[in-house]
Write a protein that holds these residues in place. Structure first.
Motif, PDB file in Angstrom:
ATOM      1  N   UNK A   1       3.718  10.203  -9.570  1.00 54.31           N
ATOM      2  CA  UNK A   1       3.116  10.406 -10.886  1.00 54.31           C
ATOM      3  C   UNK A   1       2.326  11.711 -10.933  1.00 54.31           C
ATOM      4  N   UNK A   2       1.559  11.996  -9.890  1.00 51.05           N
ATOM      5  CA  UNK A   2       0.745  13.209  -9.853  1.00 51.05           C
ATOM      6  C   UNK A   2       1.612  14.461  -9.876  1.00 51.05           C
ATOM      7  N   UNK A   3       2.658  14.478  -9.074  1.00 54.32           N
ATOM      8  CA  UNK A   3       3.556  15.636  -9.035  1.00 54.32           C
ATOM      9  C   UNK A   3       4.272  15.797 -10.376  1.00 54.32           C
ATOM     10  N   UNK A   4       4.710  14.699 -10.968  1.00 47.62           N
ATOM     11  CA  UNK A   4       5.383  14.759 -12.257  1.00 47.62           C
ATOM     12  C   UNK A   4       4.458  15.286 -13.346  1.00 47.62           C
ATOM     13  N   UNK A   5       3.227  14.818 -13.366  1.00 49.28           N
ATOM     14  CA  UNK A   5       2.256  15.285 -14.350  1.00 49.28           C
ATOM     15  C   UNK A   5       1.956  16.771 -14.162  1.00 49.28           C
ATOM     16  N   UNK A   6       1.814  17.206 -12.922  1.00 46.72           N
ATOM     17  CA  UNK A   6       1.562  18.623 -12.656  1.00 46.72           C
ATOM     18  C   UNK A   6       2.719  19.484 -13.146  1.00 46.72           C
ATOM     19  N   UNK A   7       3.948  19.068 -12.859  1.00 44.96           N
ATOM     20  CA  UNK A   7       5.119  19.840 -13.285  1.00 44.96           C
ATOM     21  C   UNK A   7       5.194  19.888 -14.812  1.00 44.96           C
ATOM     22  N   UNK A   8       4.888  18.788 -15.479  1.00 41.07           N
ATOM     23  CA  UNK A   8       4.929  18.764 -16.945  1.00 41.07           C
ATOM     24  C   UNK A   8       3.895  19.712 -17.549  1.00 41.07           C
ATOM     25  N   UNK A   9       2.668  19.664 -17.054  1.00 38.29           N
ATOM     26  CA  UNK A   9       1.621  20.545 -17.575  1.00 38.29           C
ATOM     27  C   UNK A   9       1.944  22.000 -17.268  1.00 38.29           C
ATOM     28  N   UNK A  10       2.417  22.268 -16.070  1.00 42.09           N
ATOM     29  CA  UNK A  10       2.780  23.634 -15.695  1.00 42.09           C
ATOM     30  C   UNK A  10       3.914  24.146 -16.569  1.00 42.09           C
ATOM     31  N   UNK A  11       4.893  23.297 -16.870  1.00 39.38           N
ATOM     32  CA  UNK A  11       6.019  23.704 -17.716  1.00 39.38           C
ATOM     33  C   UNK A  11       5.557  24.029 -19.128  1.00 39.38           C
ATOM     34  N   UNK A  12       4.632  23.242 -19.667  1.00 37.18           N
ATOM     35  CA  UNK A  12       4.125  23.517 -21.011  1.00 37.18           C
ATOM     36  C   UNK A  12       3.415  24.868 -21.040  1.00 37.18           C
TER      37      UNK A  12
ATOM     38  N   UNK B   1       0.842  -1.202   0.000  1.00 33.83           N
ATOM     39  CA  UNK B   1       0.000   0.000   0.000  1.00 33.83           C
ATOM     40  C   UNK B   1       0.879   1.254   0.000  1.00 33.83           C
ATOM     41  N   UNK B   2       1.935   1.239   0.788  1.00 30.35           N
ATOM     42  CA  UNK B   2       2.851   2.385   0.845  1.00 30.35           C
ATOM     43  C   UNK B   2       3.500   2.617  -0.521  1.00 30.35           C
ATOM     44  N   UNK B   3       3.952   1.551  -1.186  1.00 26.72           N
ATOM     45  CA  UNK B   3       4.573   1.691  -2.509  1.00 26.72           C
ATOM     46  C   UNK B   3       3.596   2.265  -3.521  1.00 26.72           C
ATOM     47  N   UNK B   4       2.352   1.787  -3.476  1.00 27.49           N
ATOM     48  CA  UNK B   4       1.340   2.302  -4.404  1.00 27.49           C
ATOM     49  C   UNK B   4       1.089   3.786  -4.159  1.00 27.49           C
ATOM     50  N   UNK B   5       0.980   4.179  -2.907  1.00 26.89           N
ATOM     51  CA  UNK B   5       0.743   5.595  -2.586  1.00 26.89           C
ATOM     52  C   UNK B   5       1.901   6.468  -3.030  1.00 26.89           C
ATOM     53  N   UNK B   6       3.123   5.991  -2.838  1.00 30.97           N
ATOM     54  CA  UNK B   6       4.300   6.759  -3.265  1.00 30.97           C
ATOM     55  C   UNK B   6       4.313   6.894  -4.788  1.00 30.97           C
TER      56      UNK B   6
END
Length: 110
Positions: free
Chosen positions: A28-39, A18-23
């Protein structure tokens, strides 16, 4: 191995999974946010603001310009909204239109 040790081992493995899945989801969420924000940031820096796209302003201005040329009584403000008051410019100069403000000055750019 006793049944209690098996249950404890199973609970620990489940907790770790469960901990691995949450991490992974958080990463993934933070990476996606940074990618969209960068674009979006790169678009803004280059001067391509999606909120100020010329396609919507041009179509609104051109349709308002065609309306004003055909009727002669409508004016368009800087946001592309037309003022179809139904009165001509001679009616506005005589003061019969009430407390309306003068039509904004338009400059046509090609």
């Amino acid at each position: 191995m006793t049944p209690q040790e098996i249950a404890r081992d199973h609970a620990n493995r489940k907790r770790e999974r469960i901990h691995r899945i949450r991490v992974r989801v958080a990463t993934f969420t933070v990476t996606l946010f940074i990618a969209v924000f960068a674009v979006i940031y790169v678009q803004m820096v280059q001067g391509h603001d999606p909120a100020l796209s010329k396609s919507t302003t041009t179509s609104a201005s051109s349709s308002a310009a065609s309306d004003s040329s055909s009727t002669g009584s409508s004016s368009t403000d800087s946001f592309g909204f037309s003022d179809d008051s139904g009165s001509s410019s001679s009616d506005q100069s005589s003061g019969s239109s009430g407390n309306s403000s003068p039509a904004p000055v338009q400059s046509s750019q090609s």
